[in-house]
Structures are given as C-alpha cells and as structure tokens.
Scaffold this motif. Structure first.
Motif, PDB file in Angstrom:
ATOM      1  N   ALA A 232      10.072  -8.773  -9.166  1.00 33.06           N
ATOM      2  CA  ALA A 232       9.368  -8.617  -7.891  1.00 33.06           C
ATOM      3  C   ALA A 232       8.104  -7.791  -8.151  1.00 33.06           C
ATOM      4  O   ALA A 232       8.154  -6.567  -8.196  1.00 33.06           O
ATOM      5  N   PRO A 233       6.957  -8.468  -8.342  1.00 42.03           N
ATOM      6  CA  PRO A 233       5.746  -7.743  -8.738  1.00 42.03           C
ATOM      7  C   PRO A 233       5.119  -6.990  -7.559  1.00 42.03           C
ATOM      8  O   PRO A 233       5.000  -7.531  -6.469  1.00 42.03           O
ATOM      9  N   PHE A 234       4.747  -5.735  -7.813  1.00 40.66           N
ATOM     10  CA  PHE A 234       4.031  -4.983  -6.782  1.00 40.66           C
ATOM     11  C   PHE A 234       3.004  -4.074  -7.448  1.00 40.66           C
ATOM     12  O   PHE A 234       3.147  -3.703  -8.609  1.00 40.66           O
ATOM     13  N   CYS A 235       1.962  -3.760  -6.705  1.00 37.37           N
ATOM     14  CA  CYS A 235       0.943  -2.854  -7.248  1.00 37.37           C
ATOM     15  C   CYS A 235       0.217  -2.147  -6.112  1.00 37.37           C
ATOM     16  O   CYS A 235       0.274  -2.578  -4.970  1.00 37.37           O
ATOM     17  N   THR A 236      -0.442  -1.054  -6.471  1.00 33.20           N
ATOM     18  CA  THR A 236      -1.492  -0.526  -5.610  1.00 33.20           C
ATOM     19  C   THR A 236      -2.813  -1.057  -6.165  1.00 33.20           C
ATOM     20  O   THR A 236      -2.878  -1.465  -7.324  1.00 33.20           O
ATOM     21  N   HIS A 237      -3.830  -1.068  -5.334  1.00 30.49           N
ATOM     22  CA  HIS A 237      -5.116  -1.608  -5.788  1.00 30.49           C
ATOM     23  C   HIS A 237      -6.251  -1.030  -4.947  1.00 30.49           C
ATOM     24  O   HIS A 237      -6.010  -0.404  -3.910  1.00 30.49           O
ATOM     25  N   GLY A 238      -7.471  -1.237  -5.425  1.00 24.74           N
ATOM     26  CA  GLY A 238      -8.642  -0.766  -4.686  1.00 24.74           C
ATOM     27  C   GLY A 238      -9.464  -1.913  -4.138  1.00 24.74           C
ATOM     28  O   GLY A 238     -10.646  -1.745  -3.829  1.00 24.74           O
ATOM     29  N   GLY A 239      -8.866  -3.107  -4.053  1.00 22.24           N
ATOM     30  CA  GLY A 239      -9.570  -4.264  -3.500  1.00 22.24           C
ATOM     31  C   GLY A 239      -9.266  -5.556  -4.230  1.00 22.24           C
ATOM     32  O   GLY A 239      -9.500  -6.644  -3.717  1.00 22.24           O
ATOM     33  N   SER A 240      -8.722  -5.464  -5.432  1.00 21.12           N
ATOM     34  CA  SER A 240      -8.469  -6.666  -6.235  1.00 21.12           C
ATOM     35  C   SER A 240      -7.098  -7.287  -6.006  1.00 21.12           C
ATOM     36  O   SER A 240      -6.793  -8.343  -6.569  1.00 21.12           O
ATOM     37  N   GLY A 241      -6.266  -6.648  -5.208  1.00 20.38           N
ATOM     38  CA  GLY A 241      -4.922  -7.179  -4.973  1.00 20.38           C
ATOM     39  C   GLY A 241      -4.137  -7.307  -6.265  1.00 20.38           C
ATOM     40  O   GLY A 241      -4.305  -6.503  -7.182  1.00 20.38           O
ATOM     41  N   LEU A 242      -3.307  -8.341  -6.348  1.00 26.57           N
ATOM     42  CA  LEU A 242      -2.502  -8.552  -7.556  1.00 26.57           C
ATOM     43  C   LEU A 242      -3.299  -9.247  -8.655  1.00 26.57           C
ATOM     44  O   LEU A 242      -2.811  -9.380  -9.783  1.00 26.57           O
ATOM     45  N   GLY A 243      -4.530  -9.678  -8.340  1.00 21.47           N
ATOM     46  CA  GLY A 243      -5.350 -10.350  -9.359  1.00 21.47           C
ATOM     47  C   GLY A 243      -4.589 -11.527  -9.958  1.00 21.47           C
ATOM     48  O   GLY A 243      -4.032 -12.341  -9.231  1.00 21.47           O
ATOM     49  N   SER A 244      -4.561 -11.582 -11.296  1.00 23.19           N
ATOM     50  CA  SER A 244      -3.836 -12.674 -11.960  1.00 23.19           C
ATOM     51  C   SER A 244      -2.467 -12.214 -12.452  1.00 23.19           C
ATOM     52  O   SER A 244      -1.841 -12.863 -13.292  1.00 23.19           O
TER      53      SER A 244
ATOM     54  N   THR B  19      10.029 -15.239 -10.798  1.00 21.94           N
ATOM     55  CA  THR B  19       9.027 -14.295 -10.303  1.00 21.94           C
ATOM     56  C   THR B  19       8.876 -14.492  -8.802  1.00 21.94           C
ATOM     57  O   THR B  19       8.490 -15.555  -8.336  1.00 21.94           O
ATOM     58  N   ALA B  20       9.244 -13.453  -8.057  1.00 21.19           N
ATOM     59  CA  ALA B  20       9.216 -13.525  -6.596  1.00 21.19           C
ATOM     60  C   ALA B  20       7.791 -13.314  -6.078  1.00 21.19           C
ATOM     61  O   ALA B  20       6.898 -12.910  -6.835  1.00 21.19           O
ATOM     62  N   ASP B  21       7.591 -13.572  -4.779  1.00 21.01           N
ATOM     63  CA  ASP B  21       6.290 -13.291  -4.158  1.00 21.01           C
ATOM     64  C   ASP B  21       5.969 -11.806  -4.321  1.00 21.01           C
ATOM     65  O   ASP B  21       6.833 -10.951  -4.104  1.00 21.01           O
ATOM     66  N   GLY B  22       4.740 -11.513  -4.687  1.00 20.23           N
ATOM     67  CA  GLY B  22       4.368 -10.130  -4.954  1.00 20.23           C
ATOM     68  C   GLY B  22       3.887  -9.385  -3.724  1.00 20.23           C
ATOM     69  O   GLY B  22       3.653  -9.968  -2.663  1.00 20.23           O
ATOM     70  N   LEU B  23       3.748  -8.078  -3.881  1.00 17.35           N
ATOM     71  CA  LEU B  23       3.199  -7.231  -2.818  1.00 17.35           C
ATOM     72  C   LEU B  23       2.080  -6.374  -3.393  1.00 17.35           C
ATOM     73  O   LEU B  23       2.256  -5.709  -4.415  1.00 17.35           O
ATOM     74  N   ALA B  24       0.914  -6.409  -2.737  1.00 22.28           N
ATOM     75  CA  ALA B  24      -0.209  -5.566  -3.132  1.00 22.28           C
ATOM     76  C   ALA B  24      -0.503  -4.590  -1.997  1.00 22.28           C
ATOM     77  O   ALA B  24      -0.717  -5.003  -0.860  1.00 22.28           O
ATOM     78  N   VAL B  25      -0.467  -3.318  -2.303  1.00 27.77           N
ATOM     79  CA  VAL B  25      -0.696  -2.276  -1.304  1.00 27.77           C
ATOM     80  C   VAL B  25      -2.024  -1.590  -1.617  1.00 27.77           C
ATOM     81  O   VAL B  25      -2.263  -1.190  -2.761  1.00 27.77           O
ATOM     82  N   TYR B  26      -2.871  -1.472  -0.617  1.00 32.02           N
ATOM     83  CA  TYR B  26      -4.153  -0.789  -0.808  1.00 32.02           C
ATOM     84  C   TYR B  26      -3.877   0.675  -1.174  1.00 32.02           C
ATOM     85  O   TYR B  26      -3.137   1.371  -0.457  1.00 32.02           O
ATOM     86  N   GLY B  27      -4.439   1.102  -2.311  1.00 32.60           N
ATOM     87  CA  GLY B  27      -4.100   2.416  -2.873  1.00 32.60           C
ATOM     88  C   GLY B  27      -4.248   3.575  -1.904  1.00 32.60           C
ATOM     89  O   GLY B  27      -3.378   4.439  -1.818  1.00 32.60           O
ATOM     90  N   LEU B  28      -5.337   3.556  -1.118  1.00 29.46           N
ATOM     91  CA  LEU B  28      -5.595   4.677  -0.213  1.00 29.46           C
ATOM     92  C   LEU B  28      -4.601   4.720   0.946  1.00 29.46           C
ATOM     93  O   LEU B  28      -4.496   5.731   1.631  1.00 29.46           O
ATOM     94  N   ARG B  29      -3.873   3.623   1.152  1.00 30.98           N
ATOM     95  CA  ARG B  29      -2.891   3.598   2.249  1.00 30.98           C
ATOM     96  C   ARG B  29      -1.451   3.555   1.726  1.00 30.98           C
ATOM     97  O   ARG B  29      -0.525   3.260   2.466  1.00 30.98           O
ATOM     98  N   ALA B  30      -1.294   3.852   0.440  1.00 25.51           N
ATOM     99  CA  ALA B  30       0.045   3.750  -0.162  1.00 25.51           C
ATOM    100  C   ALA B  30       1.057   4.663   0.518  1.00 25.51           C
ATOM    101  O   ALA B  30       2.231   4.310   0.639  1.00 25.51           O
ATOM    102  N   ASP B  31       0.578   5.804   1.020  1.00 20.38           N
ATOM    103  CA  ASP B  31       1.515   6.741   1.661  1.00 20.38           C
ATOM    104  C   ASP B  31       2.018   6.229   3.009  1.00 20.38           C
ATOM    105  O   ASP B  31       2.951   6.779   3.569  1.00 20.38           O
ATOM    106  N   GLN B  32       1.389   5.153   3.521  1.00 20.02           N
ATOM    107  CA  GLN B  32       1.831   4.604   4.813  1.00 20.02           C
ATOM    108  C   GLN B  32       2.514   3.248   4.628  1.00 20.02           C
ATOM    109  O   GLN B  32       2.686   2.503   5.579  1.00 20.02           O
TER     110      GLN B  32
END
Ligand SMILES: Cc1cc2nc3c(=O)[nH]c(=O)nc-3n(C[C@H](O)[C@H](O)[C@H](O)COP(=O)(O)O)c2cc1C
Length: 86
Positions: free
Chosen positions: A20-32, A46-59
């Motif tokens: 289950a892929p997940f990341c924080t990012h600054g605008g690029s999302g999960l990219g490739s 490989t399940a659908d991934g989740l990309a969380v905007y880094g500055l909002r990770a605490d929410q």
C-alpha cells in the motif's frame, strides 16, 4: 521514490503481499512510484496509493484511515489478508 525504498523493495521477497504505497509530497504526488513498485515487485499486489501534501500531514489522520479502510486493511473491512491467503 527515495532510493532507500528502491533498495528495500529489491532486497526482500514480496510475493503474495499487498503493498500500500503512501508518501508525503510538495506537489508531485506519488509521481511514478506506483509503476516503479509494480516493476520491482511483480509478484505482489500493489494497492491504490495515497499522497498527502507534506504541509498538511499533521491533519491527514482521517484521510489515511479512510484510505486504509477502502483498501480493506483497516477497520470493519479488514479482510484482505484472508482473501490473499486463500
Ligand atoms: C531537496 C528536496 C526536494 C524536494 N522536491 C520535491 C519535489 O520536487 N516534489 C515534491 O512533491 N516534493 C518534494 N520534496 C518533498 C516535500 O517538499 C516535503 O519535504 C515532504 O513532502 C515532507 O515530507 P518530509 O517531512 O519527509 O520532508 C522535496 C524535499 C526536499 C528535501
């Protein structure tokens, strides 16, 4: 995807596992990342991934819980592990 994650995926056997892929990012999302994971671990699901905007990770707690629940890896729908073992 960070090289450390590439190395981790190369070093271990993920056959029959759900990734289950997940990341924080600054605008690029999960990219490739998701297609890269699929290439590195063809025997895993490989399940659908989740990309969380880094500055909002605490929410992002609710977003993460919803994502895992949708995948069946958390909460009442937590039945994916049984499915994959059958
Ligand atoms: C040098 C550097 C370059 C980065 N470049 C990108 C980028 O091009 N696109 C992106 O989505 N995130 C980029 N990030 C990541 C985010 O800016 C942010 O650091 C991250 O999502 C928050 O996670 P962290 O707490 O692990 O740093 C970069 C981070 C660093 C340190």
């Amino acid at each position: 995807m960070p090289m450390a994650v590439n190395t981790f995926l190369e070093e271990y056997d993920f056959e029959g596992k759900i990734i289950a892929p997940f990341c924080t990012h600054g605008g690029s999302g999960l990219g490739s990342s998701v297609t890269d994971i699929e290439k590195l671990c063809p025997d895993a699901e490989t399940a659908d991934g989740l990309a969380v905007y880094g500055l909002r990770a605490d929410q992002a707690g609710e977003q993460v819980a919803e994502w895992l629940e949708k995948l069946g890896l958390y909460g009442e729908n937590q039945d994916r592990e049984e499915e994959i073992q059958e």
